[in-house]
Design a protein around this motif. Sequence first.
Motif, PDB file in Angstrom:
ATOM      1  N   ILE A  13      45.642  14.016 -37.433  1.00 35.13           N
ATOM      2  CA  ILE A  13      45.517  12.968 -38.584  1.00 35.13           C
ATOM      3  C   ILE A  13      46.595  12.960 -39.468  1.00 35.13           C
ATOM      4  CG2 ILE A  13      44.111  12.195 -40.492  1.00 35.13           C
ATOM      5  CD1 ILE A  13      41.848  13.491 -39.073  1.00 35.13           C
ATOM      6  N   ALA A  14      47.214  13.975 -39.951  1.00 37.02           N
ATOM      7  CA  ALA A  14      48.398  13.966 -40.816  1.00 37.02           C
ATOM      8  C   ALA A  14      49.646  13.221 -40.172  1.00 37.02           C
ATOM      9  CB  ALA A  14      48.677  15.540 -41.249  1.00 37.02           C
ATOM     10  N   VAL A  15      49.885  13.620 -38.648  1.00 36.35           N
ATOM     11  CA  VAL A  15      50.674  12.899 -38.119  1.00 36.35           C
ATOM     12  C   VAL A  15      50.648  11.444 -38.012  1.00 36.35           C
ATOM     13  CG1 VAL A  15      51.940  12.684 -35.464  1.00 36.35           C
ATOM     14  CG2 VAL A  15      51.322  14.898 -36.728  1.00 36.35           C
ATOM     15  N   LEU A  16      49.428  10.861 -37.732  1.00 38.22           N
ATOM     16  CA  LEU A  16      49.113   9.543 -37.808  1.00 38.22           C
ATOM     17  C   LEU A  16      49.753   8.856 -39.180  1.00 38.22           C
ATOM     18  CD1 LEU A  16      45.799   9.215 -36.120  1.00 38.22           C
ATOM     19  CD2 LEU A  16      47.884   8.564 -35.204  1.00 38.22           C
ATOM     20  N   GLY A  17      49.411   9.278 -40.209  1.00 38.45           N
ATOM     21  CA  GLY A  17      49.632   8.687 -41.539  1.00 38.45           C
ATOM     22  C   GLY A  17      48.963   7.907 -41.893  1.00 38.45           C
ATOM     23  N   GLY A  18      48.890   7.477 -43.390  1.00 36.50           N
ATOM     24  CA  GLY A  18      47.925   6.691 -43.827  1.00 36.50           C
ATOM     25  C   GLY A  18      48.223   5.164 -43.431  1.00 36.50           C
ATOM     26  N   ASP A  19      49.302   4.758 -43.106  1.00 35.61           N
ATOM     27  CA  ASP A  19      49.801   3.291 -42.951  1.00 35.61           C
ATOM     28  C   ASP A  19      49.086   2.973 -41.394  1.00 35.61           C
ATOM     29  OD1 ASP A  19      51.166   2.952 -45.089  1.00 35.61           O
ATOM     30  OD2 ASP A  19      52.863   3.111 -44.182  1.00 35.61           O
ATOM     31  N   LEU A  20      49.461   3.996 -40.586  1.00 35.97           N
ATOM     32  CA  LEU A  20      48.881   3.789 -39.051  1.00 35.97           C
ATOM     33  C   LEU A  20      47.307   3.484 -39.352  1.00 35.97           C
ATOM     34  CD1 LEU A  20      49.203   3.193 -36.222  1.00 35.97           C
ATOM     35  CD2 LEU A  20      49.553   5.561 -35.818  1.00 35.97           C
ATOM     36  N   LEU A  21      46.629   4.823 -39.975  1.00 36.47           N
ATOM     37  CA  LEU A  21      45.174   4.674 -40.057  1.00 36.47           C
ATOM     38  C   LEU A  21      44.751   3.389 -40.655  1.00 36.47           C
ATOM     39  CD1 LEU A  21      44.632   8.206 -41.564  1.00 36.47           C
ATOM     40  CD2 LEU A  21      43.833   7.251 -39.453  1.00 36.47           C
ATOM     41  N   ARG A  22      45.341   2.740 -41.568  1.00 38.40           N
ATOM     42  CA  ARG A  22      44.906   1.577 -42.133  1.00 38.40           C
ATOM     43  C   ARG A  22      45.059   0.429 -41.186  1.00 38.40           C
ATOM     44  NH1 ARG A  22      46.477   3.998 -47.120  1.00 38.40           N
ATOM     45  NH2 ARG A  22      48.563   3.716 -46.500  1.00 38.40           N
ATOM     46  N   GLU A  23      45.849   0.378 -40.221  1.00 40.03           N
ATOM     47  CA  GLU A  23      45.800  -0.746 -39.430  1.00 40.03           C
ATOM     48  C   GLU A  23      44.626  -0.451 -38.136  1.00 40.03           C
ATOM     49  OE1 GLU A  23      48.081  -3.168 -39.122  1.00 40.03           O
ATOM     50  OE2 GLU A  23      48.792  -2.583 -41.120  1.00 40.03           O
ATOM     51  N   VAL A  24      44.399   0.666 -37.964  1.00 43.52           N
ATOM     52  CA  VAL A  24      43.266   0.955 -37.111  1.00 43.52           C
ATOM     53  C   VAL A  24      41.917   0.639 -37.859  1.00 43.52           C
ATOM     54  CG1 VAL A  24      41.701   2.630 -35.775  1.00 43.52           C
ATOM     55  CG2 VAL A  24      44.315   2.868 -35.889  1.00 43.52           C
ATOM     56  N   PHE A  25      41.807   0.836 -38.988  1.00 42.14           N
ATOM     57  CA  PHE A  25      40.575   0.559 -39.870  1.00 42.14           C
ATOM     58  C   PHE A  25      40.542  -0.969 -40.095  1.00 42.14           C
ATOM     59  CE2 PHE A  25      40.817   5.014 -42.296  1.00 42.14           C
ATOM     60  CZ  PHE A  25      40.358   5.432 -41.318  1.00 42.14           C
ATOM     61  N   LEU A  26      41.626  -1.436 -40.063  1.00 43.36           N
ATOM     62  CA  LEU A  26      41.688  -3.199 -40.245  1.00 43.36           C
ATOM     63  C   LEU A  26      40.880  -3.743 -39.031  1.00 43.36           C
ATOM     64  CD1 LEU A  26      42.690  -5.170 -42.398  1.00 43.36           C
ATOM     65  CD2 LEU A  26      44.531  -5.510 -40.633  1.00 43.36           C
ATOM     66  N   HIS A  27      40.624  -3.060 -37.922  1.00 45.86           N
ATOM     67  CA  HIS A  27      40.021  -3.936 -36.836  1.00 45.86           C
ATOM     68  C   HIS A  27      38.379  -3.364 -36.765  1.00 45.86           C
ATOM     69  CE1 HIS A  27      43.511  -5.530 -34.933  1.00 45.86           C
ATOM     70  NE2 HIS A  27      44.039  -4.412 -35.477  1.00 45.86           N
ATOM     71  N   LEU A  28      37.872  -2.398 -37.579  1.00 45.83           N
ATOM     72  CA  LEU A  28      36.558  -2.123 -37.636  1.00 45.83           C
ATOM     73  C   LEU A  28      35.694  -3.533 -38.000  1.00 45.83           C
ATOM     74  CD1 LEU A  28      36.539   1.119 -39.650  1.00 45.83           C
ATOM     75  CD2 LEU A  28      36.141   0.702 -37.074  1.00 45.83           C
ATOM     76  N   LYS A  42      38.941  13.683 -45.630  1.00 46.40           N
ATOM     77  CA  LYS A  42      39.566  13.356 -46.706  1.00 46.40           C
ATOM     78  C   LYS A  42      40.701  12.288 -46.605  1.00 46.40           C
ATOM     79  CE  LYS A  42      38.225  16.955 -49.883  1.00 46.40           C
ATOM     80  NZ  LYS A  42      38.773  18.330 -50.903  1.00 46.40           N
ATOM     81  N   PRO A  43      41.499  12.495 -45.556  1.00 48.36           N
ATOM     82  CA  PRO A  43      42.677  11.694 -45.133  1.00 48.36           C
ATOM     83  C   PRO A  43      41.894  10.256 -44.942  1.00 48.36           C
ATOM     84  CG  PRO A  43      42.921  13.912 -43.863  1.00 48.36           C
ATOM     85  CD  PRO A  43      41.535  13.947 -44.656  1.00 48.36           C
ATOM     86  N   PHE A  44      41.108  10.308 -44.168  1.00 49.67           N
ATOM     87  CA  PHE A  44      40.222   8.779 -43.920  1.00 49.67           C
ATOM     88  C   PHE A  44      40.018   8.115 -45.265  1.00 49.67           C
ATOM     89  CE2 PHE A  44      38.805   9.203 -39.326  1.00 49.67           C
ATOM     90  CZ  PHE A  44      40.175   9.312 -38.828  1.00 49.67           C
ATOM     91  N   LEU A  45      39.343   9.032 -46.144  1.00 57.90           N
ATOM     92  CA  LEU A  45      38.992   8.384 -47.288  1.00 57.90           C
ATOM     93  C   LEU A  45      40.079   7.894 -48.109  1.00 57.90           C
ATOM     94  CD1 LEU A  45      36.669   7.768 -49.350  1.00 57.90           C
ATOM     95  CD2 LEU A  45      36.860   9.991 -50.473  1.00 57.90           C
ATOM     96  N   HIS A  46      41.115   8.643 -48.149  1.00 56.03           N
ATOM     97  CA  HIS A  46      42.434   8.462 -48.755  1.00 56.03           C
ATOM     98  C   HIS A  46      42.972   7.074 -48.353  1.00 56.03           C
ATOM     99  CE1 HIS A  46      45.886   8.871 -51.292  1.00 56.03           C
ATOM    100  NE2 HIS A  46      46.669   8.615 -50.265  1.00 56.03           N
ATOM    101  N   ALA A  47      42.980   6.990 -47.151  1.00 51.56           N
ATOM    102  CA  ALA A  47      43.625   5.677 -46.427  1.00 51.56           C
ATOM    103  C   ALA A  47      42.905   4.502 -46.694  1.00 51.56           C
ATOM    104  CB  ALA A  47      43.741   6.007 -44.979  1.00 51.56           C
ATOM    105  N   ALA A  48      41.605   4.668 -46.667  1.00 52.52           N
ATOM    106  CA  ALA A  48      40.562   3.384 -46.839  1.00 52.52           C
ATOM    107  C   ALA A  48      40.734   3.256 -48.316  1.00 52.52           C
ATOM    108  CB  ALA A  48      39.180   3.920 -46.257  1.00 52.52           C
TER     109      ALA A  48
END
Length: 416
Positions: A13-28, A42-48
């Motif tokens: 998850i740390a390697v993915l980084g917040g920016d990439l996580l948010r791009e994935v979350f955008l398609h939920l 916690k990393p998911f919550l911080h990104a969202a």
Amino acid sequence: MARTAPVADTDTIAVLGGDLLREVFLHLPTPADLLRAALACKPFLHAARSARFLRRFRRRHPFACPLLLGCFVHRPSEDRCREDPSPLLLLAPLPAAARRVVEAGDFALSFLPDRGSSGPDPWRVLDSRSGRPLLWDRASAEQPVADPWKVLDCRNGRLLLRNRVSRELAVADPLTRRWASLPAPPAERPVGYGLVTDDGCSSAFQAFCLSEDGGGSPGLRALVLSSSELRWADAAVLAGQYNLEDSRVMQANGSLYWKLKGGERMVALNTETMEFSLLELPDFARQFSFDVIEKGDDDAGGLYLLTMLGCCIEVWGGWDDGSGVLTWTLVDKSVKFQRAMADMIGSPQFYRHGLVVIGVVAGVVFLRNKDRLLSIDLETMKLRMLAQKDTCPSALMYPYTMAWPPSCLNPTEEGM
């Protein structure tokens, strides 16, 4: 052997980084899916929790969020000395989790002070029926007031309210019981108000006041107050005489709109550039009610109006033809609701009282038919009866939405 719960690979998850996580979350697909993902670790919550991401998610899913909790309405007065009692929340059909959120809030607005600003204790209690005090203003010797706060606008779970005696304003959140006191606007003849809120930040807002005192000459004067400063400032002036009598504020694409009396034109205030403009309206706007709506990023260049004509929902788009005049085109039309409404209301003669579009919020159209309140879900085209006859409120109705669950908001990221 006992099974162990899977543990999230925090290194991956740390390697993915917040920016990439948010791009994935955008398609939920829904806010509920986003919340479940955010609570996984916690990393998911911080990104969202990024305010900028939440704004993008909301624009991408206009029908899924915000969640409609119900409608704030002003009930008809049963006592002549009780003018415009405290607002009431009519609940929408909600899942159990959302209903628990509503039950935890304070929609009676009892967390707001029952005092004006004219002194430390300008009130004398006369009665306390219905759980709310009936008060008398000693300073002005006016008629008793059942509830000093009146709803002026409602956006993203926050209410813009005015104190009937002191004229001061407040922005309140019934879910968190938080509120901010605003000074009375320095306007001689206020005729309209509006509230602009941030999609991602729970505390950022702008309050607007329209007044007929246009800087010493006939015209409209716009005042703005920001949550970061809490003081009124001049925003724009529109010269000329304009009648906003009984006009409710509408909002779309970063602008506030007020329909002028007669229906031929509408005043628009761009809340980013702080500029006024006058818009010519289509012919139907002179006779029928409508609301402005947003159509998403792909169609951001046009202005869209939703109305009810011949028991059909119609969406009209207006585009500038290059000369500053809007050209209007019918872009969408629904099925007829005549038979369904006749069956629900119990009379085929319901059309005699007309169908008044009160507003469009969270993909739901709210309509009034004399003493009945109806709604139509734009995604499913399902018709519902919200209130009728003695339970039906006055024409003042404000759909109430929850922009995001409290656990999804991060007030420290206001500047993002």
